[in-house]
Design an enzyme around this catalytic site. Structure first.
Site, mmCIF file in Angstrom:
data_model
loop_
_atom_site.group_PDB
_atom_site.id
_atom_site.type_symbol
_atom_site.label_atom_id
_atom_site.label_comp_id
_atom_site.label_asym_id
_atom_site.label_seq_id
_atom_site.Cartn_x
_atom_site.Cartn_y
_atom_site.Cartn_z
ATOM 1 N N ASP A 183 0.835 -1.183 0.000
ATOM 2 C CA ASP A 183 0.000 0.000 0.000
ATOM 3 C C ASP A 183 0.888 1.259 0.000
ATOM 4 O OD1 ASP A 183 -2.698 1.165 0.371
ATOM 5 O OD2 ASP A 183 -1.857 1.872 2.268
ATOM 6 N N GLU A 186 1.830 -0.368 -5.000
ATOM 7 C CA GLU A 186 0.926 0.727 -5.340
ATOM 8 C C GLU A 186 1.855 1.917 -5.479
ATOM 9 O OE1 GLU A 186 -3.261 2.618 -3.745
ATOM 10 O OE2 GLU A 186 -1.689 2.291 -2.298
#
Lengths: 110, 709
Positions: B355, B392
């Protein structure tokens, strides 16, 4: 935790009663493992076990592993639904034969 | 080791005693609490603490049973370690009190009144059952526990599916089965996903990406919606309490503290069924927030090491969540490495999706590094060597690295540009054909040297509209989040087809279904790695909410009755996923060369328009077609059918001319989104022959896929 060990026609019947947890597991292990040593048919009657913890589950798995190493079989009998679910969800149920009663257990052992 | 040998080791006996507890000096490595013969080895690092106390509790008790100060001689370097003997390992919880300066400007926030969770805790108690009201008066909320590490994996092994062969399915553990319609025994749990493995197999996905499952507090920042009264919670869980502990509330057996075994059992069974497991890991920040947040663990253990701090001792906020983990500090880098190695080896995980991964490339002052040691370390790590590493590739501090993320030949990326291009093309925006041609090739413009496998292709994910909502709403509708619709993204590239939200208009509804199928089609015929957001295969809606992070309600839960109501969508998705698995030409590891290097008479890929061999690249073009030569599949190493995709995002139906096939081959229609079910998609191997071999009418905003053999 109460442990009763009987022998019926070459089958070892182990009856447990109470809570199989971190406190009782070492003692149960001490009694149960030797009694199954050298045997190839074991029934573990769990009808009166009302709680089982991680440590308790590990005793069952040890018992299974010890028997399997020598070609033996083990049947679990009479588990409460909750205990059965815990064993299923943690993957342990797959290792064992299951029966509703000791009689069914003897049949399952063949 | 025989028992008597264990007993003979002198270091398995205590040397010290304190209030009835026996202990001895421990070992600094490994960090955390480790089961050793007769006892537990506790080890914790702090660069600036002046004292440390081990606090032991009985499970769930509000008061400790003992607080054992580490004797000064137990400190090795900056590591406090001791072995405590004869503990009931299932029944204890432990924490630490750390002494040291309270000097925020210097970066220190030690506070001996707090009991701190071990950063290496393998299990954490306190939130054992999802949303069970906690005892807020308890001084120790998130309670480190011990975990057995002797799970019986039998012959389990990592499937090691080549990444180009994956179809990833992104899932929130609770959302997947919490809805009453799921029909499982323990809704919302790891065990329930296991019960649904047959569904995953039927759908055909072979990579399960779980949204965060590291322990978090669903009660964090809980509040009531001012108008509806709904309890809003930390539902998604992008807020880690401990990096080594699985979420207890996601386990049916969490109330017994068996979440570790339950998760491992799920992974073992997924592997048995040929499905890999990828974790969404959040290393960019923790649940401790900024200077106003709680002291739970890291802040009290070693604030200056674990966090990126401004020169005056406040928290840098590149995560948008209050603080930023100091990932390229050598110590924190090792924590991340230890953590991933632990999940890969102890839990048999197959990959990780990071993330806001761009944060992992920033230095302790927040500057982007050209050669970030953490990313390099992970890429070259021996234990993680075959794990998928997916970034990401952006963060909340403005660093956007799609196409430029430091990859070291290993890292793949969530391709945000893929998402944006496909969405724009599907809503018939002009000027997209050139861009689209790159995206369906695996984005060679972005990943020239990394290959198409660097591109995780997606149209939707947890963050944003669902696929159904993408074609039902022009604008986000986040009122239910209680933030006056100010949260969530505004640039959705969505199009409602003529009416905002639900409608009875059959024309609009039919267009929406078609668009969902169009999106799935492009996703599944693109080179790269497709990712589907769970529920999209059945037309799941969030009523236009594009940021549903706080709802433990039907807004997030997958309603399984959709599989019947939207049976055509599910059927379409399922068949298309299997189509992808059946055709290696769709799953190349290397980029196309735009030439014929096997002597088939066709280049590996060629572009077309309504006319064969004549692609319309002009600004106003909404038409694009391509042909994959089956003889070039996987560099010509395997034989496949020819595959033709004809995409018409014009508002009128158009005649397309597929190119002529080699002598003896014929075009067959696999799918046509312009047709109602069951003519929209056919069974693999039983596709009907195209009546006129070089002419097919493609309906408005429709896509056809043909196979030539």
């Amino acid at each position: 935790m109460q442990v009763t060990i009987k022998s019926i026609n070459g089958v070892v019947l182990i009856e447990l009663e109470g809570s199989l947890d971190g406190k009782t597991a070492p003692e149960v292990q001490k009694q149960v493992l030797p009694s199954a040593e050298g045997q190839n048919k074991v029934i573990l009657d769990m009808t009166r076990v009302h709680y089982i913890s991680s440590a308790g589950l590990r005793v069952l798995l040890l018992l299974y592993r010890q028997l399997k190493a020598k070609g033996g079989k083990i049947v679990l009998v009479g588990m409460m639904e909750e205990i059965r679910d815990v064993m299923s969800n943690t993957g342990l149920l797959n290792f064992f034969l299951i029966a509703d009663s000791p009689k069914g257990g003897i049949e399952a052992l063949g | 080791m025989p028992e008597q040998m264990l007993d003979q080791r002198i270091d398995y006996y205590p040397t010290h005693e304190y209030q009835g507890f026996q202990f001895r000096p421990g070992r600094p490595i490994p960090f955390g609490a480790t089961l050793v013969p007769n006892g537990v080895n506790f080890s914790i690092f702090s660069s600036a603490a002046t004292s440390c106390t081990l606090v032991l509790f009985e499970k769930r008790a509000s008061k400790p049973v003992v607080e054992i100060p580490f004797p000064e001689e137990f400190r090795i370097g900056n590591v406090y370690c001791m072995i405590v003997f004869d503990l009931d390992v299932e029944n204890i919880e432990y924490g630490y009190r750390m002494g040291g300066p309270w000097d925020p400007i210097a970066g220190h926030r030690f506070d001996k009144t707090k009991i701190l969770c071990d950063p290496y805790a393998k299990a954490i108690g306190g939130r054992d059952v999802w949303l069970q009201p906690p005892d807020w008066n308890n001084l120790y909320q998130y309670r480190a526990r011990l975990a057995f590490e002797d799970f019986d994996w039998e012959e389990d092994r990592h499937p090691e599916i080549p990444i180009e062969d994956l179809v990833i399915y992104e899932m929130h553990v609770r959302s997947f089965t919490r809805h009453p319609s799921s029909g499982v025994k323990y809704p919302g749990t790891f065990a329930a996903i296991r019960e649904k493995i047959p569904y995953l197999k039927e759908l055909g996905v072979n990579g399960l990406e779980l949204m965060p499952i590291f322990e978090f507090d669903e009660w964090e920042n809980n509040r009531q919606h001012p108008e509806t009264g709904e309890l809003l919670v930390n539902y998604w869980g992008y807020s880690t309490l401990g990096f080594f502990a699985p979420k207890g509330g996601y386990a049916a057996t969490g109330k017994y503290g068996m979440q570790v075994d339950e998760l491992k059992t799920l992974i073992k069974d997924l592997h048995k069924n040929g499905i890999e497991v990828i974790l969404d890991v959040v290393f960019n920040h923790t649940a401790e927030g900024d200077h106003r947040g709680h002291t739970i663990s890291f802040r009290g253990v070693d604030n200056k090491t674990y966090y990126m701090l401004t020169p005056d001792g406040y928290y840098f906020n590149f995560s948008g969540c209050g603080n930023t983990l100091n990932c390229n500090h050598p110590v924190v880098r090792n924590v991340v490495l230890d953590c991933l190695r632990y999940w890969a080896s102890e839990y048999h995980l197959d990959g990780f999706r990071f993330d806001l991964a761009s944060i992992l490339g920033r230095d302790p002052m927040g500057y982007p590094l050209s050669n970030p040691p953490l990313l390099e370390t992970l890429a070259h790590d021996p234990i993680l060597a075959r794990c998928k590493l997916i970034a990401e590739a952006w963060d909340a501090g403005g660093l956007y690295q799609v196409g430029s993320f430091p990859a070291y030949g290993r890292w793949a990326e969530w391709n945000g540009k893929y998402r944006d291009t496909i969405r724009k093309f599907l809503k018939s925006e002009p000027g997209q054909v050139g861009e689209l041609s790159y995206r369906i090739q695996g984005s060679p413009d972005l990943y020239e040297h990394r290959g198409p496998t660097a591109s995780i292709n997606f149209v939707t994910c947890h963050d944003g509209f669902t696929l159904y909502d993408l074609f039902s709403y022009n604008d986000k509708h986040n009122e239910a989040n209680g933030e006056n619709n100010n949260d969530g993204a505004n640039d959705n590239n969505s199009w409602n087809g003529g009416w905002e939200g639900e409608t009875d208009d059959p024309g609009i509804n039919s267009l929406r279904r078609r668009q969902i199928k169009n999106a799935l089609t492009i996703l599944l015929i693109s080179q790269g790695v497709p990712m589907i957001f769970a529920g999209d295969e059945a037309g799941r809606t969030q009523n236009g909410n594009n940021n549903a992070y706080c709802h433990d309600t039907e807004m997030n839960w997958f309603d399984w009755s959709l599989l019947e109501r939207n049976a055509d969508l599910f059927r379409y998705a399922k068949r298309f996923i299997h189509f992808r698995h059946a055709h290696p030409a769709l799953r190349n590891r290397y980029h196309f060369q735009h030439r014929d290097y096997v002597g088939s008479g066709y280049p590996d890929i060629s572009f077309h328009g309504t006319q064969a061999w004549n692609c319309d690249w002009s600004f106003d073009s909404r038409v694009f077609a391509f042909l994959l030569c089956g003889k070039h599949a996987k560099q010509g190493s395997v034989e496949d059918d020819f595959i033709y995709g004809g995409i018409n995002m014009h508002w009128d139906a158009l005649h397309f001319q597929p190119p002529y096939l080699p002598e003896g081959m014929k075009w067959h229609i696999f799918s046509n989104t312009g047709m109602p079910a069951p003519e929209d998609v056919h069974e693999i191997g039983r596709e009907p022959i195209l009546a006129e071999q070089n002419n097919i009418l493609v309906g408005p905003r429709s896509i056809i896929v043909l196979v030539g053999r």
